[in-house]
Scaffold this motif. Sequence first.
Motif, PDB file in Angstrom:
ATOM      1  N   LYS A   9       0.817  -1.216   0.000  1.00  0.00           N
ATOM      2  CA  LYS A   9       0.000   0.000   0.000  1.00  0.00           C
ATOM      3  C   LYS A   9       0.849   1.263   0.000  1.00  0.00           C
ATOM      4  O   LYS A   9       0.434   2.302  -0.541  1.00  0.00           O
ATOM      5  CB  LYS A   9      -0.933   0.004   1.216  1.00  0.00           C
ATOM      6  N   ILE A  10       2.028   1.232   0.617  1.00  0.00           N
ATOM      7  CA  ILE A  10       2.869   2.435   0.653  1.00  0.00           C
ATOM      8  C   ILE A  10       3.826   2.496  -0.533  1.00  0.00           C
ATOM      9  O   ILE A  10       4.691   3.370  -0.589  1.00  0.00           O
ATOM     10  CB  ILE A  10       3.639   2.570   1.974  1.00  0.00           C
ATOM     11  N   GLY A  11       3.673   1.562  -1.474  1.00  0.00           N
ATOM     12  CA  GLY A  11       4.397   1.681  -2.730  1.00  0.00           C
ATOM     13  C   GLY A  11       5.721   0.954  -2.825  1.00  0.00           C
ATOM     14  O   GLY A  11       6.498   1.223  -3.746  1.00  0.00           O
ATOM     15  N   LEU A  12       6.003   0.026  -1.918  1.00  0.00           N
ATOM     16  CA  LEU A  12       7.258  -0.717  -1.992  1.00  0.00           C
ATOM     17  C   LEU A  12       7.342  -1.465  -3.324  1.00  0.00           C
ATOM     18  O   LEU A  12       6.366  -2.080  -3.763  1.00  0.00           O
ATOM     19  CB  LEU A  12       7.363  -1.705  -0.829  1.00  0.00           C
ATOM     20  N   LYS A  13       8.527  -1.413  -3.956  1.00  0.00           N
ATOM     21  CA  LYS A  13       8.706  -2.040  -5.266  1.00  0.00           C
ATOM     22  C   LYS A  13       9.673  -3.225  -5.246  1.00  0.00           C
ATOM     23  O   LYS A  13       9.479  -4.196  -5.970  1.00  0.00           O
ATOM     24  CB  LYS A  13       9.214  -1.003  -6.273  1.00  0.00           C
ATOM     25  N   VAL A  14      10.732  -3.135  -4.444  1.00  0.00           N
ATOM     26  CA  VAL A  14      11.746  -4.199  -4.409  1.00  0.00           C
ATOM     27  C   VAL A  14      12.232  -4.366  -2.976  1.00  0.00           C
ATOM     28  O   VAL A  14      12.469  -3.370  -2.283  1.00  0.00           O
ATOM     29  CB  VAL A  14      12.968  -3.864  -5.299  1.00  0.00           C
ATOM     30  N   ALA A  15      12.412  -5.621  -2.563  1.00  0.00           N
ATOM     31  CA  ALA A  15      12.955  -5.895  -1.226  1.00  0.00           C
ATOM     32  C   ALA A  15      13.906  -7.075  -1.284  1.00  0.00           C
ATOM     33  O   ALA A  15      13.605  -8.100  -1.909  1.00  0.00           O
ATOM     34  CB  ALA A  15      11.837  -6.180  -0.234  1.00  0.00           C
ATOM     35  N   ALA A  16      15.054  -6.927  -0.648  1.00  0.00           N
ATOM     36  CA  ALA A  16      15.906  -8.087  -0.405  1.00  0.00           C
ATOM     37  C   ALA A  16      15.235  -8.969   0.646  1.00  0.00           C
ATOM     38  O   ALA A  16      14.503  -8.475   1.512  1.00  0.00           O
ATOM     39  CB  ALA A  16      17.275  -7.640   0.094  1.00  0.00           C
ATOM     40  N   VAL A  17      15.471 -10.256   0.569  1.00  0.00           N
ATOM     41  CA  VAL A  17      15.033 -11.132   1.651  1.00  0.00           C
ATOM     42  C   VAL A  17      15.987 -10.961   2.829  1.00  0.00           C
ATOM     43  O   VAL A  17      17.183 -10.717   2.648  1.00  0.00           O
ATOM     44  CB  VAL A  17      14.977 -12.607   1.220  1.00  0.00           C
ATOM     45  N   GLY A  18      15.443 -11.064   4.031  1.00  0.00           N
ATOM     46  CA  GLY A  18      16.255 -11.129   5.236  1.00  0.00           C
ATOM     47  C   GLY A  18      16.195 -12.530   5.804  1.00  0.00           C
ATOM     48  O   GLY A  18      15.440 -13.384   5.321  1.00  0.00           O
ATOM     49  N   ASN A  19      16.955 -12.798   6.844  1.00  0.00           N
ATOM     50  CA  ASN A  19      16.896 -14.126   7.447  1.00  0.00           C
ATOM     51  C   ASN A  19      15.518 -14.445   7.985  1.00  0.00           C
ATOM     52  O   ASN A  19      15.042 -15.584   7.927  1.00  0.00           O
ATOM     53  CB  ASN A  19      17.946 -14.267   8.555  1.00  0.00           C
ATOM     54  N   HIS A  20      14.803 -13.424   8.510  1.00  0.00           N
ATOM     55  CA  HIS A  20      13.489 -13.698   9.079  1.00  0.00           C
ATOM     56  C   HIS A  20      12.429 -13.984   8.017  1.00  0.00           C
ATOM     57  O   HIS A  20      11.365 -14.528   8.356  1.00  0.00           O
ATOM     58  CB  HIS A  20      13.046 -12.550   9.977  1.00  0.00           C
ATOM     59  N   GLU A  21      12.690 -13.650   6.775  1.00  0.00           N
ATOM     60  CA  GLU A  21      11.763 -14.077   5.717  1.00  0.00           C
ATOM     61  C   GLU A  21      11.731 -15.596   5.594  1.00  0.00           C
ATOM     62  O   GLU A  21      10.809 -16.158   4.999  1.00  0.00           O
ATOM     63  CB  GLU A  21      12.144 -13.438   4.386  1.00  0.00           C
ATOM     64  N   PHE A  22      12.726 -16.267   6.179  1.00  0.00           N
ATOM     65  CA  PHE A  22      12.795 -17.731   6.126  1.00  0.00           C
ATOM     66  C   PHE A  22      12.356 -18.377   7.443  1.00  0.00           C
ATOM     67  O   PHE A  22      12.532 -19.591   7.609  1.00  0.00           O
ATOM     68  CB  PHE A  22      14.216 -18.173   5.791  1.00  0.00           C
ATOM     69  N   ASP A  23      11.788 -17.616   8.376  1.00  0.00           N
ATOM     70  CA  ASP A  23      11.401 -18.170   9.669  1.00  0.00           C
ATOM     71  C   ASP A  23      10.450 -19.356   9.523  1.00  0.00           C
ATOM     72  O   ASP A  23      10.533 -20.329  10.283  1.00  0.00           O
ATOM     73  CB  ASP A  23      10.741 -17.102  10.539  1.00  0.00           C
ATOM     74  N   GLU A  24       9.524 -19.273   8.576  1.00  0.00           N
ATOM     75  CA  GLU A  24       8.574 -20.365   8.357  1.00  0.00           C
ATOM     76  C   GLU A  24       8.966 -21.215   7.157  1.00  0.00           C
ATOM     77  O   GLU A  24       8.176 -22.041   6.696  1.00  0.00           O
ATOM     78  CB  GLU A  24       7.158 -19.820   8.186  1.00  0.00           C
ATOM     79  N   GLY A  25      10.180 -21.039   6.670  1.00  0.00           N
ATOM     80  CA  GLY A  25      10.694 -21.874   5.600  1.00  0.00           C
ATOM     81  C   GLY A  25      10.534 -21.271   4.211  1.00  0.00           C
ATOM     82  O   GLY A  25       9.801 -20.309   3.991  1.00  0.00           O
ATOM     83  N   TYR A  26      11.244 -21.877   3.274  1.00  0.00           N
ATOM     84  CA  TYR A  26      11.257 -21.402   1.890  1.00  0.00           C
ATOM     85  C   TYR A  26       9.878 -21.522   1.243  1.00  0.00           C
ATOM     86  O   TYR A  26       9.450 -20.638   0.501  1.00  0.00           O
ATOM     87  CB  TYR A  26      12.299 -22.199   1.105  1.00  0.00           C
ATOM     88  N   ALA A  27       9.185 -22.619   1.510  1.00  0.00           N
ATOM     89  CA  ALA A  27       7.864 -22.806   0.890  1.00  0.00           C
ATOM     90  C   ALA A  27       6.906 -21.705   1.325  1.00  0.00           C
ATOM     91  O   ALA A  27       6.120 -21.193   0.509  1.00  0.00           O
ATOM     92  CB  ALA A  27       7.305 -24.183   1.245  1.00  0.00           C
ATOM     93  N   GLU A  28       6.957 -21.312   2.596  1.00  0.00           N
ATOM     94  CA  GLU A  28       6.073 -20.253   3.068  1.00  0.00           C
ATOM     95  C   GLU A  28       6.483 -18.908   2.475  1.00  0.00           C
ATOM     96  O   GLU A  28       5.614 -18.078   2.150  1.00  0.00           O
ATOM     97  CB  GLU A  28       6.092 -20.190   4.595  1.00  0.00           C
ATOM     98  N   LEU A  29       7.775 -18.670   2.313  1.00  0.00           N
ATOM     99  CA  LEU A  29       8.201 -17.433   1.661  1.00  0.00           C
ATOM    100  C   LEU A  29       7.655 -17.361   0.241  1.00  0.00           C
ATOM    101  O   LEU A  29       7.179 -16.307  -0.200  1.00  0.00           O
ATOM    102  CB  LEU A  29       9.729 -17.347   1.654  1.00  0.00           C
ATOM    103  N   ARG A  30       7.701 -18.460  -0.477  1.00  0.00           N
ATOM    104  CA  ARG A  30       7.145 -18.472  -1.837  1.00  0.00           C
ATOM    105  C   ARG A  30       5.649 -18.193  -1.818  1.00  0.00           C
ATOM    106  O   ARG A  30       5.122 -17.515  -2.708  1.00  0.00           O
ATOM    107  CB  ARG A  30       7.430 -19.811  -2.518  1.00  0.00           C
ATOM    108  N   ARG A  31       4.943 -18.707  -0.809  1.00  0.00           N
ATOM    109  CA  ARG A  31       3.496 -18.406  -0.720  1.00  0.00           C
ATOM    110  C   ARG A  31       3.283 -16.918  -0.491  1.00  0.00           C
ATOM    111  O   ARG A  31       2.397 -16.304  -1.096  1.00  0.00           O
ATOM    112  CB  ARG A  31       2.856 -19.214   0.411  1.00  0.00           C
ATOM    113  N   ILE A  32       4.079 -16.323   0.384  1.00  0.00           N
ATOM    114  CA  ILE A  32       3.970 -14.884   0.626  1.00  0.00           C
ATOM    115  C   ILE A  32       4.239 -14.119  -0.661  1.00  0.00           C
ATOM    116  O   ILE A  32       3.567 -13.120  -0.967  1.00  0.00           O
ATOM    117  CB  ILE A  32       4.948 -14.450   1.736  1.00  0.00           C
TER     118      ILE A  32
END
Length: 593
Positions: free
Chosen positions: A118-141
């Motif tokens: 909503k605030i217009g974010l276009k690109v983000a690097a992944v951080g370690n916490h993006e993997f807290d629930e695993g790679y499959a969950e990151l792909r779902r997000i």
Amino acid sequence: MMSRSLLRLVLAGAVATGGALLAAVPADASNAPKTVPVRLLALNDFHGNLEPPTGSSGRMVDENGNTVDAGGAAYIAAHMKALTDKNTIAVAQGDLIGASPLISAAYHDEPSVEFLGKIGLKVAAVGNHEFDEGYAELRRIMKGGCHPVDGCSPAGKWKGAQYDYVGANVLFKNGDTKSDALAALGHTTEVKQLMADWGVPALPPVSVKWMNGVPIGFIGLVTQTTPNIVSSDGIKDLKFVDEVKAANIASKLLKLVGVKAQVVLVHEGDQVTAGQSPDACSAVPGAGNRIATQVDPEIDVVLSGHSHQAYLCKVKDPAGHDRLYSQGGSFGRVITQVDLKVDVKSRDIDRASIVADNHVVTRTVDPDDDINDFVKLWKDRVSSVADKPVGKITADITNTAAPSGESPLGNLIADGQLAATKAGGNAQIALMNPGGVRAPLTYAGSPAKEGDGVVTYGEAFTVQPFNNLLQVVTLTGAQLKTVLEQQFTGGPNNQAFTKILQPSANLTYTYSKSAAWGSKVSDIRIDGQPVTDAQQIRVAANNFLVGGGDAFAGFKDGKDVWSGPLDIDAFVEQLGKDNPIAPPATTRIKVVD
């Protein structure tokens, strides 16, 4: 000639379309300006803090040396709106989700990802916490769809992130694994050579955004220590390679398609001298500085994260030229603004034009009404769970370490984990990593009006937000000693700093501050009885530690793994016992010179 599929990758990640490339060239190049302006607005380490963070997490030293209240989604949106112009690209450096307050975590951080869109974010690097629930969950997000266990949130089917997630140093261990990113790369000679040097990317390594007729390339990186700080099961098929090597290969990829204006978004950073202005170059050179000074000279800007600090620095690239290296604190308390100009002919950034400013997200402005309503909606949705009382305490129970390294709250959590794993897992002792104790329990009542001394589920979740599984493994007495030795620097696992595991009440030992690594721990006792090297001991810990997290590799030697309840459930159960609970003593570990 480069393939259209490679162009698609470079433009916006592994599955984006490439039409913008052809449309971006000015119709009349003779009338084009020599340079065009671009503004970057960057966030890092948001951690789902939709509501204004409290305590020290909600305060920031400003440019005048004053400590001010800062952060909160509605205030971020207001500041972003004020700073955004027609030349703006919003970016982020990882840990936007994970270790989040219940308002976001209860719905697997979908509310936070939606807010960032909503605030217009276009690109983000992944951080370690993006993997807290695993790679499959990151792909779902990233892609969308309802959670495989919990189903859809109250908002309905998740549509996926509205911004690109990139991670150039996140690769599949198995080179034969199919990859969206690999499929989009094409099969030119140049790309084949790059892939031979690189590997099979698990995430889009780069994203390109056009602004004022010029392409800006963004390279995503995450700390290569990620396997040590997230649960191993969720990333078992991945490897996290050296950030510099991956950045340099990604830079070559961008150059192959003529993208010379390059920005690294890296989830790694440095510590600072405390109390400095967010605009000061107060960073103490460390892991972040290594990346900022060693990545390819073609890279013009390095925006960092991970260490939760704020700084603006000029560092030298390998060619001896100045390069911006910055970070913007954490929890949405700072927005980093970078204004620069791109030469239209060369399509490269004029580094002399770069001006950077770390804006503190103060709460003295009017909050954004739409985002205020958005946050209130999610707060209402989670309130029936968050405001439920689960226990009582007699005083603040803090996560501040005593001289022994124990904290009252860490000890309380360890006691709860032992109690929760005795029956099914036959646990004899429990150990808790201090980094997983995220906040104190305070005696004073909250705005939920639960009353002084009452602990709500939401408060308990703030302390233990990771939803780690409790496990029990069998270690010998000698192996337990090795694990306890691994708390200290100087060992083979490259422990960066001392991390004292929080012990259950029945585990005691002594450690020496001056003894060499491997000889620091002595007189280990369980229920008052000395531990022998050959003794078989059932040890409870969360699955993060059992998987070797925080450089405690000794846990991986454990046998007969038993899995039990979630850590938050064990903590809540402990809070419901023996009410009211007094802060546990921090005398389980004896320290000698």
